[in-house]
Design a protein around this motif. Structure first.
Motif, PDB file in Angstrom:
ATOM      1  N   MET A  48       0.810  -1.212   0.000  1.00  0.00           N
ATOM      2  CA  MET A  48       0.000   0.000   0.000  1.00  0.00           C
ATOM      3  C   MET A  48       0.850   1.272   0.000  1.00  0.00           C
ATOM      4  O   MET A  48       0.430   2.299  -0.523  1.00  0.00           O
ATOM      5  CB  MET A  48      -0.934   0.015   1.217  1.00  0.00           C
ATOM      6  CG  MET A  48      -1.708  -1.272   1.446  1.00  0.00           C
ATOM      7  SD  MET A  48      -2.701  -1.780   0.038  1.00  0.00           S
ATOM      8  CE  MET A  48      -4.159  -0.798   0.297  1.00  0.00           C
ATOM      9  N   GLU A  49       2.057   1.200   0.580  1.00  0.00           N
ATOM     10  CA  GLU A  49       2.859   2.408   0.743  1.00  0.00           C
ATOM     11  C   GLU A  49       4.097   2.454  -0.130  1.00  0.00           C
ATOM     12  O   GLU A  49       4.681   3.523  -0.319  1.00  0.00           O
ATOM     13  CB  GLU A  49       3.340   2.551   2.201  1.00  0.00           C
ATOM     14  CG  GLU A  49       2.244   2.524   3.243  1.00  0.00           C
ATOM     15  CD  GLU A  49       1.951   1.103   3.755  1.00  0.00           C
ATOM     16  OE1 GLU A  49       2.340   0.131   3.060  1.00  0.00           O
ATOM     17  OE2 GLU A  49       1.350   0.982   4.824  1.00  0.00           O
ATOM     18  N   PHE A  50       4.553   1.313  -0.651  1.00  0.00           N
ATOM     19  CA  PHE A  50       5.857   1.286  -1.321  1.00  0.00           C
ATOM     20  C   PHE A  50       5.912   0.099  -2.289  1.00  0.00           C
ATOM     21  O   PHE A  50       5.096  -0.822  -2.201  1.00  0.00           O
ATOM     22  CB  PHE A  50       6.986   1.189  -0.289  1.00  0.00           C
ATOM     23  CG  PHE A  50       6.669   0.291   0.881  1.00  0.00           C
ATOM     24  CD1 PHE A  50       6.708  -1.096   0.765  1.00  0.00           C
ATOM     25  CD2 PHE A  50       6.305   0.828   2.109  1.00  0.00           C
ATOM     26  CE1 PHE A  50       6.399  -1.912   1.829  1.00  0.00           C
ATOM     27  CE2 PHE A  50       5.999   0.010   3.193  1.00  0.00           C
ATOM     28  CZ  PHE A  50       6.037  -1.362   3.050  1.00  0.00           C
ATOM     29  N   LYS A 164      11.537   2.298  -4.199  1.00  0.00           N
ATOM     30  CA  LYS A 164      10.903   3.537  -3.731  1.00  0.00           C
ATOM     31  C   LYS A 164      10.505   4.374  -4.942  1.00  0.00           C
ATOM     32  O   LYS A 164      11.300   4.557  -5.858  1.00  0.00           O
ATOM     33  CB  LYS A 164      11.840   4.339  -2.821  1.00  0.00           C
ATOM     34  CG  LYS A 164      11.122   5.323  -1.908  1.00  0.00           C
ATOM     35  CD  LYS A 164      12.088   5.924  -0.880  1.00  0.00           C
ATOM     36  CE  LYS A 164      11.345   6.680   0.220  1.00  0.00           C
ATOM     37  NZ  LYS A 164      10.602   7.844  -0.276  1.00  0.00           N
ATOM     38  N   TYR A 165       9.288   4.875  -4.893  1.00  0.00           N
ATOM     39  CA  TYR A 165       8.766   5.571  -6.065  1.00  0.00           C
ATOM     40  C   TYR A 165       9.447   6.910  -6.337  1.00  0.00           C
ATOM     41  O   TYR A 165       9.260   7.482  -7.413  1.00  0.00           O
ATOM     42  CB  TYR A 165       7.258   5.773  -5.929  1.00  0.00           C
ATOM     43  CG  TYR A 165       6.477   4.476  -5.956  1.00  0.00           C
ATOM     44  CD1 TYR A 165       6.489   3.652  -7.080  1.00  0.00           C
ATOM     45  CD2 TYR A 165       5.731   4.065  -4.852  1.00  0.00           C
ATOM     46  CE1 TYR A 165       5.778   2.464  -7.117  1.00  0.00           C
ATOM     47  CE2 TYR A 165       5.005   2.880  -4.873  1.00  0.00           C
ATOM     48  CZ  TYR A 165       5.037   2.074  -6.007  1.00  0.00           C
ATOM     49  OH  TYR A 165       4.336   0.891  -6.029  1.00  0.00           O
ATOM     50  N   TRP A 209      -0.404  -4.445 -10.103  1.00  0.00           N
ATOM     51  CA  TRP A 209      -0.853  -4.628  -8.707  1.00  0.00           C
ATOM     52  C   TRP A 209      -1.536  -3.358  -8.219  1.00  0.00           C
ATOM     53  O   TRP A 209      -2.599  -3.417  -7.576  1.00  0.00           O
ATOM     54  CB  TRP A 209       0.327  -4.983  -7.813  1.00  0.00           C
ATOM     55  CG  TRP A 209      -0.059  -5.298  -6.395  1.00  0.00           C
ATOM     56  CD1 TRP A 209      -0.293  -6.529  -5.859  1.00  0.00           C
ATOM     57  CD2 TRP A 209      -0.278  -4.346  -5.328  1.00  0.00           C
ATOM     58  NE1 TRP A 209      -0.639  -6.413  -4.534  1.00  0.00           N
ATOM     59  CE2 TRP A 209      -0.644  -5.091  -4.179  1.00  0.00           C
ATOM     60  CE3 TRP A 209      -0.203  -2.966  -5.219  1.00  0.00           C
ATOM     61  CZ2 TRP A 209      -0.926  -4.496  -2.959  1.00  0.00           C
ATOM     62  CZ3 TRP A 209      -0.490  -2.365  -4.002  1.00  0.00           C
ATOM     63  CH2 TRP A 209      -0.846  -3.123  -2.889  1.00  0.00           C
ATOM     64  N   GLN A 210      -0.937  -2.208  -8.482  1.00  0.00           N
ATOM     65  CA  GLN A 210      -1.550  -0.944  -8.078  1.00  0.00           C
ATOM     66  C   GLN A 210      -2.929  -0.785  -8.726  1.00  0.00           C
ATOM     67  O   GLN A 210      -3.898  -0.392  -8.065  1.00  0.00           O
ATOM     68  CB  GLN A 210      -0.646   0.231  -8.476  1.00  0.00           C
ATOM     69  CG  GLN A 210       0.591   0.412  -7.621  1.00  0.00           C
ATOM     70  CD  GLN A 210       0.290   1.043  -6.280  1.00  0.00           C
ATOM     71  OE1 GLN A 210      -0.732   1.709  -6.097  1.00  0.00           O
ATOM     72  NE2 GLN A 210       1.164   0.826  -5.308  1.00  0.00           N
ATOM     73  N   PHE A 211      -3.035  -1.105 -10.000  1.00  0.00           N
ATOM     74  CA  PHE A 211      -4.311  -0.985 -10.711  1.00  0.00           C
ATOM     75  C   PHE A 211      -5.369  -1.902 -10.104  1.00  0.00           C
ATOM     76  O   PHE A 211      -6.516  -1.488  -9.878  1.00  0.00           O
ATOM     77  CB  PHE A 211      -4.106  -1.323 -12.190  1.00  0.00           C
ATOM     78  CG  PHE A 211      -5.374  -1.362 -12.987  1.00  0.00           C
ATOM     79  CD1 PHE A 211      -5.990  -0.190 -13.405  1.00  0.00           C
ATOM     80  CD2 PHE A 211      -5.971  -2.581 -13.320  1.00  0.00           C
ATOM     81  CE1 PHE A 211      -7.169  -0.232 -14.132  1.00  0.00           C
ATOM     82  CE2 PHE A 211      -7.149  -2.631 -14.044  1.00  0.00           C
ATOM     83  CZ  PHE A 211      -7.750  -1.450 -14.450  1.00  0.00           C
ATOM     84  N   LEU A 217      -1.335   3.827  -3.729  1.00  0.00           N
ATOM     85  CA  LEU A 217      -0.266   4.827  -3.709  1.00  0.00           C
ATOM     86  C   LEU A 217      -0.836   6.231  -3.809  1.00  0.00           C
ATOM     87  O   LEU A 217      -0.382   7.153  -3.107  1.00  0.00           O
ATOM     88  CB  LEU A 217       0.709   4.570  -4.865  1.00  0.00           C
ATOM     89  CG  LEU A 217       1.750   5.666  -5.100  1.00  0.00           C
ATOM     90  CD1 LEU A 217       2.697   5.763  -3.919  1.00  0.00           C
ATOM     91  CD2 LEU A 217       2.527   5.403  -6.392  1.00  0.00           C
ATOM     92  N   LEU A 218      -1.845   6.422  -4.649  1.00  0.00           N
ATOM     93  CA  LEU A 218      -2.448   7.751  -4.813  1.00  0.00           C
ATOM     94  C   LEU A 218      -3.186   8.160  -3.554  1.00  0.00           C
ATOM     95  O   LEU A 218      -3.155   9.330  -3.153  1.00  0.00           O
ATOM     96  CB  LEU A 218      -3.394   7.753  -6.020  1.00  0.00           C
ATOM     97  CG  LEU A 218      -2.765   7.409  -7.371  1.00  0.00           C
ATOM     98  CD1 LEU A 218      -3.812   7.462  -8.473  1.00  0.00           C
ATOM     99  CD2 LEU A 218      -1.607   8.355  -7.671  1.00  0.00           C
TER     100      LEU A 218
END
Length: 506
Positions: A48-50, A164-165, A209-211, A217-218
């Motif tokens: 969720m964060e990284f 890291k983003y 995964w984010q999608f 992340l947003l």
């Protein structure tokens, strides 16, 4: 490297490692580290964060089945040593020699910001490492225009993104390579679109995964700007940055570095590199990142400041190296402000009086919680154990511990086995992904900071049974931890997950 240079680098690697090992012996875990350690038990393409890479490091460290600080700092220490080595190699590649290497490595040692950010098991230290490794390959490619350096640069961009983003700032700076004919021609010759394709293929699982998880992340970024970044001015960030990297370093190396880059603009490869640094910096400044977001950029600038002194000043006035080195060594007094090289009692005596400590009801205001968490988590586990022992045998069988903050859930999962405690769950951060399924147990022990009646909507009975006072808290919320016994849940775990879907970072 010649023999003398290798000796200088080895000397600073040893000093760096000794400082970190001393800090290990004096510290506990910082709260975020407990989340990162837990990710090693839940390998995935994203969190969720990284991004996912830190979980791979955690997985390896978890193979030791240890809850010691030293074991869970193995990879940060390796990364810190590699940063020392590759900043030195970058300095040499830029044309520096022994004096420049000595100055730049001394600057890293005395910067309290680098001390702390490279001490903890967080993505930050790995972000710095891959930025430094990428910058080293960028320098080599810009000088030699070789295919090998370009592929290594691609590799470190991939690893940087997967840890890291904020690597996006470094990657944005690389667009400057297309501006200059020298590098643009080389990129086309080496079919750089294949490098871009490989990068996209490697990061695709994380993007997917984010999608599939509605881009947490947003959500986290929005929350970060709402609670922190929008409340900090760019001037405050800049001031914090100068202090974090040590004002002496700022004065003696960063300002000269900027002068050197301007003076050397007739050298095409220096002009290209300075443009990439500038573009990364401007984007980061525009996004108003925290002070430590700029640390990787500072690591790239230090080499230029050291070369400035070596090439422009020390060649004519060699004696200046001695007062300059002495002045920088005096800057080492700031090291304890960044990492616990003092015992905690000595820290309270020597460093604490300089900290801000205006917390109503508190006795101290210790800025970094790793200084005191050895005792904090020991006390928490003992109190949780005493509460758990008051339960009936039937209640103990399926009891779980709800940690309101992911650090509390992470602490229970890391230390709880030694105290015969049940497993923990949480709906905070990435722990949200690992919550149990099915029916909730009739009895849950809840652990939180000061959050009022947070648990009441989810149980018929909520009883506060213990309050754990933290005299070292530097904010009101963490002054007390509360332990509750919660009975007769009003919903199952599936419903709980729905209720917290939009509250993961609260």
């Amino acid at each position: 490297m010649n023999r003398q240079t290798k000796f200088i680098v080895l000397f600073f690697c040893i000093i760096k490692l000794i400082l970190h090992l001393i800090a290990d012996s004096h510290s506990g875990f910082q709260g975020d580290e407990l989340l990162h350690i837990e990710t090693g038990k839940h390998l995935a393409f994203g969190y969720m964060e990284f991004p996912p890479l830190i979980a791979a490091f955690a997985f390896i460290q978890n193979l030791f089945h240890s809850n010691s600080v030293f074991i869970h700092h193995i990879f940060p220490h390796i990364a810190a040593i590699l940063i020392i080595i590759y900043v030195a190699k970058t300095t040499l590649e830029l044309g520096g020699k022994n004096k420049a290497v000595f100055l730049v490595l001394l600057a890293i040692i005395i910067a309290p910001g680098f001390g702390r950010s490279e001490q903890l098991f967080q993505p930050v230290v790995f972000s710095q490492l891959f930025w430094v490794l990428g910058f080293y390959q960028l320098v080599k490619f810009t000088k030699h225009l070789d295919k090998k350096s370009l592929w290594y640069l691609t590799l470190f961009c991939i690893l940087g993104f997967l840890v890291k983003y904020d690597s996006i700032f470094f990657i944005f700076g690389l667009s400057a390579l297309l501006v200059y004919q020298r590098t643009r021609t080389a990129l086309i010759k080496h079919k750089f679109w294949l490098n871009i394709l490989l990068f996209l293929i490697c990061i695709a699982p994380n993007i997917i995964w984010q999608f599939l998880n509605d881009f947490p992340l947003l959500q986290m970024t929005d929350r970060l700007y709402e609670t922190q970044l929008d409340k900090i001015s760019r001037f405050e960030n800049f001031t914090s940055l100068l202090i974090a990297i040590n004002p002496i370093v700022s004065l003696l190396l960063i300002i000269p570095a900027l002068f050197y880059l301007f003076k050397s603009k007739d050298q095409i490869f220096v002009r290209i590199i300075s443009t990439t640094i500038g573009m990364s910096f401007l984007l980061l400044l525009f996004k108003n990142g925290k002070a430590y977001y700029f640390f990787p950029i500072i690591l790239t600038l230090l080499s230029f400041g050291a070369i400035f002194w070596e090439q422009i000043v020390l060649l004519k006035r060699k004696w200046i190296i001695y007062p300059m080195s002495f002045l920088m060594i005096l800057g080492a007094v700031l090291i304890p402000f960044g990492m616990p090289v003092y015992s905690f009692n000595r820290y309270l005596e020597k460093v604490y009086p300089h900290e801000e400590k205006e917390i109503q009801g508190g006795e101290f205001g210790v800025k970094y919680d790793e200084y005191y968490t050895q005792n904090k988590w020991k006390t928490t586990m003992q109190d949780l154990q005493s509460v758990f022992e008051t339960l009936s045998n039937n209640e103990k069988q399926d009891c779980l511990i709800w940690g309101k903050h992911y650090a509390q859930a992470g602490a229970v999962d890391l230390f709880g086995e030694s105290y015969n405690l049940p497993k923990a769950f949480s709906y905070h951060g990435s722990f949200y992904r690992w919550t149990p399924k099915g029916t909730m147990p009739n009895t849950v022990i809840a652990l939180s900071y000061q959050v009022g009646n947070f648990f009441n909507p989810y149980f018929e009975e909520v009883t506060l049974v213990k309050s754990i006072y933290n005299p070292y808290a530097d904010n009101d919320e963490e002054l007390y931890q509360r332990i509750y016994i919660c009975r007769k849940p009003k919903q199952d775990f599936g419903k709980m997950k729905e209720l917290f879907k939009k509250r993961i970072f609260e």
